[in-house]
Design an enzyme around this catalytic site. Sequence first.
Site, PDB file in Angstrom:
ATOM      1  N   CYS A  13       0.735  -1.120  -0.175  1.00 29.83           N
ATOM      2  CA  CYS A  13      -0.021  -0.032   0.119  1.00 29.83           C
ATOM      3  C   CYS A  13       0.786   1.386   0.074  1.00 29.83           C
ATOM      4  O   CYS A  13       0.195   2.384  -0.371  1.00 29.83           O
ATOM      5  CB  CYS A  13      -0.873   0.030   1.188  1.00 29.83           C
ATOM      6  SG  CYS A  13      -2.134  -1.182   1.220  1.00 29.83           S
TER       7      CYS A  13
ATOM      8  N   HIS B  86      -3.878   6.904   1.275  1.00 25.85           N
ATOM      9  CA  HIS B  86      -4.077   5.620   0.741  1.00 25.85           C
ATOM     10  C   HIS B  86      -5.472   5.328   1.282  1.00 25.85           C
ATOM     11  O   HIS B  86      -5.720   5.487   2.305  1.00 25.85           O
ATOM     12  CB  HIS B  86      -2.923   4.605   1.291  1.00 25.85           C
ATOM     13  CG  HIS B  86      -3.268   3.281   1.197  1.00 25.85           C
ATOM     14  ND1 HIS B  86      -3.794   2.593  -0.129  1.00 25.85           N
ATOM     15  CD2 HIS B  86      -3.484   2.192   2.041  1.00 25.85           C
ATOM     16  CE1 HIS B  86      -4.197   1.518   0.093  1.00 25.85           C
ATOM     17  NE2 HIS B  86      -4.110   1.124   1.518  1.00 25.85           N
TER      18      HIS B  86
ATOM     19  N   ASN C 158      -9.943  -1.205  -1.513  1.00 27.29           N
ATOM     20  CA  ASN C 158      -8.558  -0.733  -1.135  1.00 27.29           C
ATOM     21  C   ASN C 158      -7.685  -1.302  -2.557  1.00 27.29           C
ATOM     22  O   ASN C 158      -7.743  -2.592  -2.675  1.00 27.29           O
ATOM     23  CB  ASN C 158      -8.114  -1.462   0.030  1.00 27.29           C
ATOM     24  CG  ASN C 158      -6.370  -1.470   0.131  1.00 27.29           C
ATOM     25  OD1 ASN C 158      -5.805  -0.847  -0.710  1.00 27.29           O
ATOM     26  ND2 ASN C 158      -5.935  -1.599   1.497  1.00 27.29           N
TER      27      ASN C 158
END
Length: 331
Positions: A113, A258, A288
Amino acid sequence: MPHTQFLATGFHVPARVVTNDDLAQMMDTSDEWIVQRSGIKTRYWVDRGDTGVGLAREASRKALDKAGLKAADLDCIIYCTCTPDHFEPGNGVFLQRELGLSDIPAVDVRNQCSGFIYGLSIADAWIRTGQYKRILLVGAEVHSRGLDKTSRGRDTAVLFGDGAGAAVLAPIDDDGRGVLSTHIFADGRYAEKLWVDGPGLAHDPYVSVEMLEQGLHRAVMEGRDVFKFASVKMPESVAIALKANRLTPADIKLLVPHQANLRIIEMVQKATGLREDQVYTNIQKYGNTTAASIPIALDEALAEGRLKQGDLLVLTAFGSGFTWGSAAIRW
Ligand code: COA
């Protein structure tokens, strides 16, 4: 030394939208649980024939078009992903080939990420020193094929989406604009808190029927620990970026975090002392998308006119490893 400027961004997601109700057909979950715990309403998942590199190629073409450049103008590719099409070689060379290029370097970044911020940090160092002048920075993921889409994997399967985001980076001589600083961190003590154990060469044999039966090839996560660390480390990294540039939260026009979980983003907003309109979210639509989440969000924010020349943009990310980081950018 020149600063690094974003010439343009672009993103691409697969055609197939997967709703929370679709997931409830596959596993024991519900729209209510997913929205309440994560904020996610839909995500995009690949269909047969789609690949991560294919998504990355489309995102890259859009970014290049907007920058008014051709692939041949690039002198470096940095490809960030934790879901490569193949074990080896990395996706960078496949994207290079898809763009009709040869010879220029293709670098693979494996920082999950935080991948896009790690990649930006590398690109920024190279642009500042003059080593490369037109860098394509890509974050792209295909999570859906790797997820355990049964009730056993419901805590992770409902969170992740597929997609790609790209940015074309170049030097700018204006002292005040561009990437002001990047800050990257890692703590390997927590590597197993969110990981895919195998196939891997720590195993002998490195892949086996037993491993697959145990589900070692699926991402597993201790969600509460990830949540706890992300909620602390993301605001901390924003504070570090602000301090390094003698700026305050009030100076931030837009924070693009993020997109891991809406509740984490809300905690980051509160801990940083920002108003809601200073923080960009689109996790509701995409879930995500790991290394792709920041460039997708940035491209959407730009399309919505959320950033004007001279505005302060801050990026922050946290993910598996654990790894995390931030960047301050004068747009
Ligand atoms: N649908 C319905 N119920 C679910 C579920 C799902 N998809 N996933 C888990 N549950 C259940 C659990 O089994 C548990 O049931 P129990 O109480 O009967 O044991 C209950 O929901 C609560 O689980 P818990 O894990 O405590 O929930 P939580 O509030 O911590 O939320 C996450 C879970 C995963 C949403 C949350 O921990 C999180 O977002 N963590 C960070 C994840 C992340 O961002 N990862 C990427 C980092 S970049």
